[in-house]
Each structure stands twice: as structure tokens, then as C-alpha cells.
Design a protein around this motif. Structure first.
Motif, PDB file in Angstrom:
ATOM      1  N   ARG A   4       0.567 -36.430 -12.831  1.00 37.87           N
ATOM      2  CA  ARG A   4       1.343 -37.004 -13.936  1.00 37.87           C
ATOM      3  C   ARG A   4       0.486 -37.989 -14.725  1.00 37.87           C
ATOM      4  N   TRP A  36      -0.057 -29.884 -14.006  1.00 45.13           N
ATOM      5  CA  TRP A  36      -0.209 -31.172 -14.686  1.00 45.13           C
ATOM      6  C   TRP A  36       1.030 -31.474 -15.521  1.00 45.13           C
ATOM      7  N   ARG A  37       1.336 -32.752 -15.641  1.00 46.69           N
ATOM      8  CA  ARG A  37       2.435 -33.218 -16.475  1.00 46.69           C
ATOM      9  C   ARG A  37       1.869 -34.284 -17.414  1.00 46.69           C
ATOM     10  N   SER A  39       2.380 -36.580 -20.829  1.00 47.17           N
ATOM     11  CA  SER A  39       3.387 -37.083 -21.758  1.00 47.17           C
ATOM     12  C   SER A  39       2.845 -38.305 -22.489  1.00 47.17           C
ATOM     13  N   THR A  83       9.248 -43.419 -15.621  1.00 45.71           N
ATOM     14  CA  THR A  83       8.002 -42.752 -15.990  1.00 45.71           C
ATOM     15  C   THR A  83       6.800 -43.590 -15.594  1.00 45.71           C
ATOM     16  N   ARG A  86       6.257 -43.429 -11.817  1.00 44.92           N
ATOM     17  CA  ARG A  86       5.841 -42.147 -11.264  1.00 44.92           C
ATOM     18  C   ARG A  86       4.479 -41.670 -11.757  1.00 44.92           C
ATOM     19  N   ALA A  87       3.994 -42.205 -12.865  1.00 49.52           N
ATOM     20  CA  ALA A  87       2.726 -41.732 -13.431  1.00 49.52           C
ATOM     21  C   ALA A  87       1.559 -42.014 -12.490  1.00 49.52           C
TER      22      ALA A  87
END
Length: 201
Positions: A4, A36-37, A39, A83, A86-87
Motif C-alpha cells: 500500500r 500493489w495499492r 492512492s 489510510t 494502513r499505508a
């Protein structure tokens, strides 16, 4: 779960979307996007659309269809507590956003770097990492061991003397706006290359 990665700037309309789009393009080229995430968000987002100048800069990096999808699904987003928590790696445009994140979620500080800082810290001895979280740990361990980033400076735009800051160029003249976002894209590409080289499959 996936790796993330979060990119943050002030309004989430120019700098952080260019960072995110560049990273997405690099992952697409490496055929590694599935795990992969990526943002982006803003410390003072107002729900705006993607800046047209950012679209133009990303057109030199992203495949037309990939860019169209990115643009269609984009909306300026405020940073969210969950977010940040969790990143695995958080990249900001400047120390201002980095500080705002550290104040909001102190535990995220070891995983938060300015873009220029992350590029500089990642230019090491080719150390490998199993995932993005471990890569962030490596960068954090190198804090204070390397000098400030050295790069071309937009002196007319820079509000800070810290070379790790990339200024907000959204309201600058078109030429300066484009040049500033090209600088962001170049740094983001260097970051993506370093990360993908360190994290093997």
C-alpha cells in the motif's frame, strides 16, 4: 493484502496525482500492478478534479488508456485516518504535508517521507526488500545518514530553502506550473525505479 503506497500533497489535484500516476505507469510496465495499492490524497482536499496540466504531464508517462482510466476514476480526496494507518509507505510533496501526517498519526512518521527525501535515501547500495513495508524501514534507518537531495531548483517558486520540498505550483503561470509538475514526475519516476529494483518478485 498488497503493498500500500500513498502520495500526499496539499489539494490532491496536481503533485500527488502526478506521483501516483507515475508509480502506476511504472507498475504497469513491470507487470506488477496486481499486488500493489497506489492512492493519493490531500491535507486540504476540496473534492476537485485532476488538474489539466497534470493530465498533460502524465500523458508523457502513462499509456493513453491507462491515463483515461486514471482520469475517469480520479477525485481529489482528503487524507483519512485509516489510510494513513494502513499505508506501508507515504510520500509527500513537502515537509508541510509530512509534518501534518506525523501530527495526525504519530505512528506513521517512520513510513512518511518527502518525495525528494525518499529518492535520496533510496539511492543506496542496492539493498533489497521483500515488500514495501521493509523498503520503508530501510529508508527510515538511513535518515540522517545522507545529505539533502541535490536537484534542479525552481528558485522563483520555492518558498522553502529545504531542497527536499517540491513547491505547490497549481496557481503559478502555465510554464512554471508545467515545469514544476515535470519535476515531480521525474522524481517520482526515480522513486518508482528504485522501489521496483529493490523489491524483487
Amino acid at each position: 493484502m498488497g503493498n500500500r503506497m500513498l502520495f500526499v500533497c496539499h489539494a490532491n489535484e496536481c503533485r500527488s496525482p502526478v506521483m501516483a500516476g507515475t508509480m502506476i505507469a511504472a507498475l504497469e510496465a513491470a507487470v506488477r500492478q496486481d499486488d500493489w495499492r497506489v492512492s493519493s490524497a490531500g491535507t486540504d482536499s476540496r473534492g476537485g478534479s485532476l488538474c489539466p496540466v497534470a493530465v498533460g504531464v502524465l500523458s508523457d508517462t502513462m499509456d493513453p488508456q491507462l491515463l483515461a482510466d486514471f482520469q475517469d476514476h480520479f477525485v481529489s480526496t482528503p487524507i483519512a485516518q485509516r489510510t494513513l494507518e494502513r499505508a506501508d509507505l507515504i510520500i509527500t510533496a513537502s515537509r508541510e504535508e509530512r509534518s501534518a501526517i506525523a501530527l495526525r498519526v504519530p505512528a506513521a512518521r517512520p513510513r512518511t517521507f518527502t518525495l525528494r527525501e525518499a529518492v535520496s535515501l533510496g539511492a543506496g547500495d542496492g539493498e533489497s526488500a521483500v515488500d514495501l513495508a521493509e523498503y520503508a524501514d530501510i529508508l527510515h534507518e538511513r535518515r540522517g545518514l545522507t545529505g539533502a537531495a541535490s536537484h534542479r531548483r525552481l528558485l522563483a517558486l520555492r518558498k522553502s530553502n529545504d531542497p527536499n520540498d517540491i513547491p505547490d505550483v497549481h496557481h503559478a503561470a502555465l510554464r512554471a506550473h508545467r515545469a514544476g509538475l515535470q519535476e515531480v514526475r521525474e522524481a517520482a519516476h526515480a522513486l518508482a525505479s528504485g522501489i521496483l529494483a529493490a523489491i524483487g518478485e
